[in-house]
Design a protein around this motif. Structure first.
Motif, PDB file in Angstrom:
ATOM      1  N   LEU A  59     -12.062  25.233 -43.009  1.00 54.15           N
ATOM      2  CA  LEU A  59     -12.458  23.827 -43.114  1.00 54.15           C
ATOM      3  C   LEU A  59     -11.515  22.928 -42.320  1.00 54.15           C
ATOM      4  O   LEU A  59     -11.945  21.976 -41.670  1.00 54.15           O
ATOM      5  CB  LEU A  59     -12.507  23.404 -44.579  1.00 54.15           C
ATOM      6  N   ALA A  60     -10.229  23.243 -42.370  1.00 57.40           N
ATOM      7  CA  ALA A  60      -9.261  22.462 -41.600  1.00 57.40           C
ATOM      8  C   ALA A  60      -9.498  22.643 -40.107  1.00 57.40           C
ATOM      9  O   ALA A  60      -9.320  21.704 -39.315  1.00 57.40           O
ATOM     10  CB  ALA A  60      -7.834  22.886 -41.962  1.00 57.40           C
ATOM     11  N   THR A  61      -9.927  23.845 -39.708  1.00 58.07           N
ATOM     12  CA  THR A  61     -10.234  24.102 -38.304  1.00 58.07           C
ATOM     13  C   THR A  61     -11.422  23.258 -37.857  1.00 58.07           C
ATOM     14  O   THR A  61     -11.429  22.717 -36.743  1.00 58.07           O
ATOM     15  CB  THR A  61     -10.536  25.594 -38.081  1.00 58.07           C
ATOM     16  N   ALA A  62     -12.419  23.135 -38.714  1.00 56.36           N
ATOM     17  CA  ALA A  62     -13.580  22.294 -38.388  1.00 56.36           C
ATOM     18  C   ALA A  62     -13.150  20.852 -38.181  1.00 56.36           C
ATOM     19  O   ALA A  62     -13.598  20.184 -37.232  1.00 56.36           O
ATOM     20  CB  ALA A  62     -14.619  22.385 -39.503  1.00 56.36           C
ATOM     21  N   GLU A  63     -12.283  20.357 -39.041  1.00 55.38           N
ATOM     22  CA  GLU A  63     -11.799  18.983 -38.910  1.00 55.38           C
ATOM     23  C   GLU A  63     -10.949  18.827 -37.645  1.00 55.38           C
ATOM     24  O   GLU A  63     -11.026  17.809 -36.948  1.00 55.38           O
ATOM     25  CB  GLU A  63     -11.000  18.601 -40.146  1.00 55.38           C
ATOM     26  N   TYR A  64     -10.153  19.840 -37.349  1.00 58.62           N
ATOM     27  CA  TYR A  64      -9.313  19.814 -36.147  1.00 58.62           C
ATOM     28  C   TYR A  64     -10.185  19.816 -34.895  1.00 58.62           C
ATOM     29  O   TYR A  64      -9.924  19.074 -33.938  1.00 58.62           O
ATOM     30  CB  TYR A  64      -8.400  21.039 -36.160  1.00 58.62           C
ATOM     31  N   LEU A  65     -11.243  20.624 -34.896  1.00 56.12           N
ATOM     32  CA  LEU A  65     -12.165  20.681 -33.765  1.00 56.12           C
ATOM     33  C   LEU A  65     -12.816  19.315 -33.553  1.00 56.12           C
ATOM     34  O   LEU A  65     -12.894  18.827 -32.420  1.00 56.12           O
ATOM     35  CB  LEU A  65     -13.224  21.751 -34.037  1.00 56.12           C
ATOM     36  N   ALA A  66     -13.272  18.710 -34.635  1.00 51.69           N
ATOM     37  CA  ALA A  66     -13.890  17.382 -34.533  1.00 51.69           C
ATOM     38  C   ALA A  66     -12.902  16.368 -33.961  1.00 51.69           C
ATOM     39  O   ALA A  66     -13.266  15.513 -33.151  1.00 51.69           O
ATOM     40  CB  ALA A  66     -14.391  16.925 -35.898  1.00 51.69           C
ATOM     41  N   ALA A  67     -11.643  16.489 -34.375  1.00 53.39           N
ATOM     42  CA  ALA A  67     -10.609  15.577 -33.871  1.00 53.39           C
ATOM     43  C   ALA A  67     -10.365  15.799 -32.379  1.00 53.39           C
ATOM     44  O   ALA A  67     -10.116  14.839 -31.639  1.00 53.39           O
ATOM     45  CB  ALA A  67      -9.305  15.766 -34.655  1.00 53.39           C
ATOM     46  N   GLN A  68     -10.447  17.053 -31.934  1.00 55.07           N
ATOM     47  CA  GLN A  68     -10.263  17.344 -30.514  1.00 55.07           C
ATOM     48  C   GLN A  68     -11.388  16.726 -29.686  1.00 55.07           C
ATOM     49  O   GLN A  68     -11.145  16.122 -28.636  1.00 55.07           O
ATOM     50  CB  GLN A  68     -10.235  18.866 -30.299  1.00 55.07           C
ATOM     51  N   ILE A  69     -12.609  16.854 -30.159  1.00 55.73           N
ATOM     52  CA  ILE A  69     -13.736  16.231 -29.465  1.00 55.73           C
ATOM     53  C   ILE A  69     -13.580  14.716 -29.488  1.00 55.73           C
ATOM     54  O   ILE A  69     -13.811  14.027 -28.492  1.00 55.73           O
ATOM     55  CB  ILE A  69     -15.072  16.638 -30.110  1.00 55.73           C
ATOM     56  N   GLY A  70     -13.162  14.211 -30.643  1.00 55.18           N
ATOM     57  CA  GLY A  70     -12.944  12.773 -30.772  1.00 55.18           C
ATOM     58  C   GLY A  70     -11.882  12.259 -29.831  1.00 55.18           C
ATOM     59  O   GLY A  70     -12.011  11.161 -29.266  1.00 55.18           O
ATOM     60  N   SER A  71     -10.842  13.048 -29.623  1.00 55.37           N
ATOM     61  CA  SER A  71      -9.779  12.651 -28.704  1.00 55.37           C
ATOM     62  C   SER A  71     -10.300  12.585 -27.270  1.00 55.37           C
ATOM     63  O   SER A  71      -9.983  11.661 -26.514  1.00 55.37           O
ATOM     64  CB  SER A  71      -8.618  13.648 -28.789  1.00 55.37           C
ATOM     65  N   ALA A 136     -18.246  23.226 -43.350  1.00 58.37           N
ATOM     66  CA  ALA A 136     -17.586  22.936 -42.076  1.00 58.37           C
ATOM     67  C   ALA A 136     -18.510  22.126 -41.164  1.00 58.37           C
ATOM     68  O   ALA A 136     -18.066  21.190 -40.489  1.00 58.37           O
ATOM     69  CB  ALA A 136     -17.175  24.232 -41.384  1.00 58.37           C
ATOM     70  N   PHE A 137     -19.790  22.485 -41.154  1.00 56.08           N
ATOM     71  CA  PHE A 137     -20.735  21.740 -40.322  1.00 56.08           C
ATOM     72  C   PHE A 137     -20.833  20.288 -40.788  1.00 56.08           C
ATOM     73  O   PHE A 137     -20.876  19.368 -39.980  1.00 56.08           O
ATOM     74  CB  PHE A 137     -22.122  22.373 -40.331  1.00 56.08           C
ATOM     75  N   ARG A 138     -20.903  20.101 -42.095  1.00 60.58           N
ATOM     76  CA  ARG A 138     -20.995  18.738 -42.618  1.00 60.58           C
ATOM     77  C   ARG A 138     -19.821  17.890 -42.140  1.00 60.58           C
ATOM     78  O   ARG A 138     -19.996  16.741 -41.740  1.00 60.58           O
ATOM     79  CB  ARG A 138     -21.034  18.749 -44.146  1.00 60.58           C
ATOM     80  N   ARG A 139     -18.640  18.466 -42.144  1.00 58.77           N
ATOM     81  CA  ARG A 139     -17.453  17.712 -41.735  1.00 58.77           C
ATOM     82  C   ARG A 139     -17.489  17.385 -40.245  1.00 58.77           C
ATOM     83  O   ARG A 139     -17.125  16.279 -39.841  1.00 58.77           O
ATOM     84  CB  ARG A 139     -16.184  18.487 -42.096  1.00 58.77           C
ATOM     85  N   ILE A 140     -17.906  18.345 -39.431  1.00 60.41           N
ATOM     86  CA  ILE A 140     -18.003  18.085 -37.992  1.00 60.41           C
ATOM     87  C   ILE A 140     -19.085  17.052 -37.711  1.00 60.41           C
ATOM     88  O   ILE A 140     -18.895  16.120 -36.925  1.00 60.41           O
ATOM     89  CB  ILE A 140     -18.302  19.394 -37.223  1.00 60.41           C
ATOM     90  N   TYR A 141     -20.221  17.216 -38.379  1.00 58.56           N
ATOM     91  CA  TYR A 141     -21.348  16.323 -38.135  1.00 58.56           C
ATOM     92  C   TYR A 141     -21.019  14.895 -38.550  1.00 58.56           C
ATOM     93  O   TYR A 141     -21.259  13.941 -37.797  1.00 58.56           O
ATOM     94  CB  TYR A 141     -22.590  16.815 -38.879  1.00 58.56           C
ATOM     95  N   GLU A 142     -20.478  14.734 -39.742  1.00 52.73           N
ATOM     96  CA  GLU A 142     -20.232  13.386 -40.248  1.00 52.73           C
ATOM     97  C   GLU A 142     -19.110  12.671 -39.496  1.00 52.73           C
ATOM     98  O   GLU A 142     -19.141  11.448 -39.372  1.00 52.73           O
ATOM     99  CB  GLU A 142     -19.924  13.435 -41.739  1.00 52.73           C
ATOM    100  N   SER A 143     -18.165  13.410 -38.971  1.00 54.17           N
ATOM    101  CA  SER A 143     -17.027  12.762 -38.319  1.00 54.17           C
ATOM    102  C   SER A 143     -17.254  12.480 -36.838  1.00 54.17           C
ATOM    103  O   SER A 143     -16.750  11.490 -36.308  1.00 54.17           O
ATOM    104  CB  SER A 143     -15.767  13.619 -38.480  1.00 54.17           C
ATOM    105  N   ILE A 144     -18.041  13.312 -36.155  1.00 57.85           N
ATOM    106  CA  ILE A 144     -18.168  13.121 -34.707  1.00 57.85           C
ATOM    107  C   ILE A 144     -19.603  13.279 -34.196  1.00 57.85           C
ATOM    108  O   ILE A 144     -20.101  12.424 -33.456  1.00 57.85           O
ATOM    109  CB  ILE A 144     -17.214  14.081 -33.934  1.00 57.85           C
ATOM    110  N   MET A 145     -20.300  14.321 -34.588  1.00 58.87           N
ATOM    111  CA  MET A 145     -21.638  14.551 -34.036  1.00 58.87           C
ATOM    112  C   MET A 145     -22.627  13.480 -34.477  1.00 58.87           C
ATOM    113  O   MET A 145     -23.360  12.912 -33.652  1.00 58.87           O
ATOM    114  CB  MET A 145     -22.154  15.937 -34.448  1.00 58.87           C
ATOM    115  N   GLY A 146     -22.675  13.222 -35.764  1.00 56.40           N
ATOM    116  CA  GLY A 146     -23.614  12.232 -36.292  1.00 56.40           C
ATOM    117  C   GLY A 146     -23.433  10.855 -35.683  1.00 56.40           C
ATOM    118  O   GLY A 146     -24.407  10.246 -35.218  1.00 56.40           O
TER     119      GLY A 146
END
Length: 225
Positions: A59-71, A136-146
């Motif tokens: 789960l932390a990896t999913a959040e980290y990945l989203a942060a990388q895309i966000g950066s 993990a998908f929910r976290r990626i989607y809600e933070s960056i993809m959505g």
């Protein structure tokens, strides 16, 4: 200048960075904690120490990945947010011409990312989650993809002169996004079709021009110019 990471923070960062690739290749069930630790070059006990469990690391990896895309997309998203906020503050509506310009910037930024090696391990992780979504998908989607898709939907709604929440605009947006994502999810086919051995500045420029053409092709039903 960014201060150097502490030894503890560096180990945690190594685990997160390496785990994107390991989980992407083997999935949550297939990746062992030993594989994860070895890929990161850290002690096996670092996983429970920093993340509690393999699931916590996932789960932390999913959040980290989203942060990388966000950066990577942060500057672009900041420019868009500032412009939309300025229009709202002034009580002005977003016009079609500007909506196209913003959508073109988004498309060119994302296609450049998708064509890069940087996004390769990210894509493996996300594609697995697309096929069998977890928390993990929910976290990626809600933070960056959505939010990114939502912004594109707003712009496409303006261009089509339709409510952005309509089923038609949602579908047109997903179709548009799919035309951009193909350059990552079908990367090998793109190289074969284009007779490219690799991707460099010339290839990126070619695909960026296509991204602009894709935006230009977004028109209301029946529109010809």
């Amino acid at each position: 200048m960014t201060p150097p990471l502490s030894r503890s923070d560096a180990a945690r960062e190594k685990l997160l960075s390496a785990s994107i690739g390991v989980f992407g290749r083997y999935g949550f069930d297939g990746a062992s904690t030993r594989q994860l630790a070895e890929a990161a070059g850290v002690n096996l006990q670092a996983i429970p120490y920093y993340f509690g469990s393999k699931e916590g690391l996932y789960l932390a990896t999913a959040e980290y990945l989203a942060a990388q895309i966000g950066s990577y997309t942060g500057e672009m998203r900041g420019q868009i947010a500032s412009r939309l906020a300025a229009l709202e503050e002034a009580g002005q509506a977003l016009g079609v011409t500007e909506a196209r310009a913003i959508l073109t910037m988004m498309a060119q930024t994302m296609v450049t990312l998708f064509m890069s090696k940087t996004s390769e391990p990210w894509a493996r992780f996300i594609i697995r989650e697309q096929m069998e979504p977890t928390e993990a998908f929910r976290r990626i989607y809600e933070s960056i993809m959505g939010p990114m898709i939502g912004t594109a939907r707003r712009l496409i709604g303006v261009i089509l002169d339709e409510p952005q929440d309509s089923a038609h605009v949602r579908l047109r947006t997903l179709s548009f996004v799919g035309n951009i994502m193909i350059f990552r999810v079908a990367h090998a086919a793109v190289l074969k079709q284009m007779d490219w051995e690799s991707v460099g500045p010339k290839e990126i420029e070619t695909v960026q021009r296509l991204a602009a053409e894709l935006v230009a092709a977004v028109r209301p039903d029946g529109a010809t110019s």
